[in-house]
Write a protein that holds these residues in place. Structure first.
Motif, PDB file in Angstrom:
ATOM      1  N   TYR A 145     -98.283  11.188  19.006  1.00 51.56           N
ATOM      2  CA  TYR A 145     -97.231  11.806  19.810  1.00 51.56           C
ATOM      3  C   TYR A 145     -96.048  12.209  18.919  1.00 51.56           C
ATOM      4  N   ASP A 146     -95.729  11.348  17.964  1.00 56.11           N
ATOM      5  CA  ASP A 146     -94.622  11.628  17.049  1.00 56.11           C
ATOM      6  C   ASP A 146     -94.895  12.883  16.212  1.00 56.11           C
ATOM      7  N   ALA A 149     -94.628  15.920  18.402  1.00 57.25           N
ATOM      8  CA  ALA A 149     -93.207  16.179  18.679  1.00 57.25           C
ATOM      9  C   ALA A 149     -92.563  16.949  17.526  1.00 57.25           C
ATOM     10  N   SER A 155     -88.983  16.077  21.783  1.00 58.10           N
ATOM     11  CA  SER A 155     -88.941  14.619  21.726  1.00 58.10           C
ATOM     12  C   SER A 155     -90.322  14.074  22.066  1.00 58.10           C
ATOM     13  N   VAL A 156     -90.550  12.816  21.720  1.00 57.81           N
ATOM     14  CA  VAL A 156     -91.825  12.178  22.047  1.00 57.81           C
ATOM     15  C   VAL A 156     -91.994  12.132  23.566  1.00 57.81           C
ATOM     16  N   ALA A 157     -90.911  11.848  24.281  1.00 59.91           N
ATOM     17  CA  ALA A 157     -90.972  11.807  25.751  1.00 59.91           C
ATOM     18  C   ALA A 157     -91.375  13.169  26.312  1.00 59.91           C
ATOM     19  N   ALA A 158     -90.846  14.239  25.734  1.00 61.34           N
ATOM     20  CA  ALA A 158     -91.202  15.590  26.198  1.00 61.34           C
ATOM     21  C   ALA A 158     -92.674  15.882  25.934  1.00 61.34           C
ATOM     22  N   LYS A 160     -95.110  13.636  25.798  1.00 59.90           N
ATOM     23  CA  LYS A 160     -95.865  12.856  26.780  1.00 59.90           C
ATOM     24  C   LYS A 160     -95.855  13.552  28.137  1.00 59.90           C
ATOM     25  N   SER A 161     -94.711  14.101  28.504  1.00 52.95           N
ATOM     26  CA  SER A 161     -94.598  14.825  29.771  1.00 52.95           C
ATOM     27  C   SER A 161     -95.468  16.081  29.760  1.00 52.95           C
TER      28      SER A 161
END
Length: 180
Positions: A145-146, A149, A155-158, A160-161
């Motif tokens: 994920y990193d 990104a 971002s990592v959260a983005a 994942k989303s």
């Protein structure tokens, strides 16, 4: 990259040999066809050569390489939307009949598998480009994920989303196959 920046063509050739499968595979999965893969891959490595003197190792080399790939693929996808082309038709007599292998699955099973694979590939090509790129990098190139990104400048959260939305959309598009 330091040697490439100094004009070492042998180092550049080694770099291409080491990374061409990653670049070509990503391009092919993003575009859904092999028509432009070689041209775009060549453009990626031309940009690497031209940018070698300015390259600064802030992240992994493959992250930088995939950013170049991403940019060229997104440009090609936008160009293709503006200038669509019709696929070339193959004459029926030009198609070769595959040899039958007794060890392979039955024709029905092979046909279903082929149909499912085609449906998956079509569903992936219908995803928005950033979702598709995230999915390709995660599923086929096995990036973290990193790393994704960094390639997508998110971002990592983005990431994942994006992947959650992509998988949800794929499940919806493929529900007829998943219920079998």
């Amino acid at each position: 990259m330091r040697l490439v920046a100094e004009g070492d063509t042998a180092a550049f050739e080694r770099l291409i040999e080491r990374h061409q499968a990653l670049v070509a595979g990503t391009i092919a999965r993003m575009l859904g066809s092999n028509a432009d893969v070689e041209d775009i891959a060549q453009q990626v490595f031309i940009r690497v050569w031209k940018s070698a003197a300015r390259y600064v190792a802030r992240a992994k080399f493959t992250t930088w390489l995939l950013k170049i790939t991403r940019n060229l693929v997104f440009n090609e996808m936008r160009r293709a939307k503006r200038h669509p082309h019709l696929p070339m038709q193959i004459e029926p007599e030009a198609e070769e009949m595959p040899l039958r292998d007794e060890a392979t699955a039955t024709p029905d099973a092979t046909l279903l598998q082929s149909e499912l694979q085609d449906a998956i590939e079509k569903a992936i090509t219908l995803l928005p480009e950033t979702q598709r790129m995230a999915l390709v990098l995660r599923r086929y190139e096995e990036l973290s994920y990193d790393e994704i990104a960094k390639v997508l400048d998110l971002s990592v959260a983005a990431v994942k989303s994006l992947l959650f939305r992509a998988r949800t959309e794929l499940r919806e598009r493929l529900k007829d196959y998943l219920e079998r």
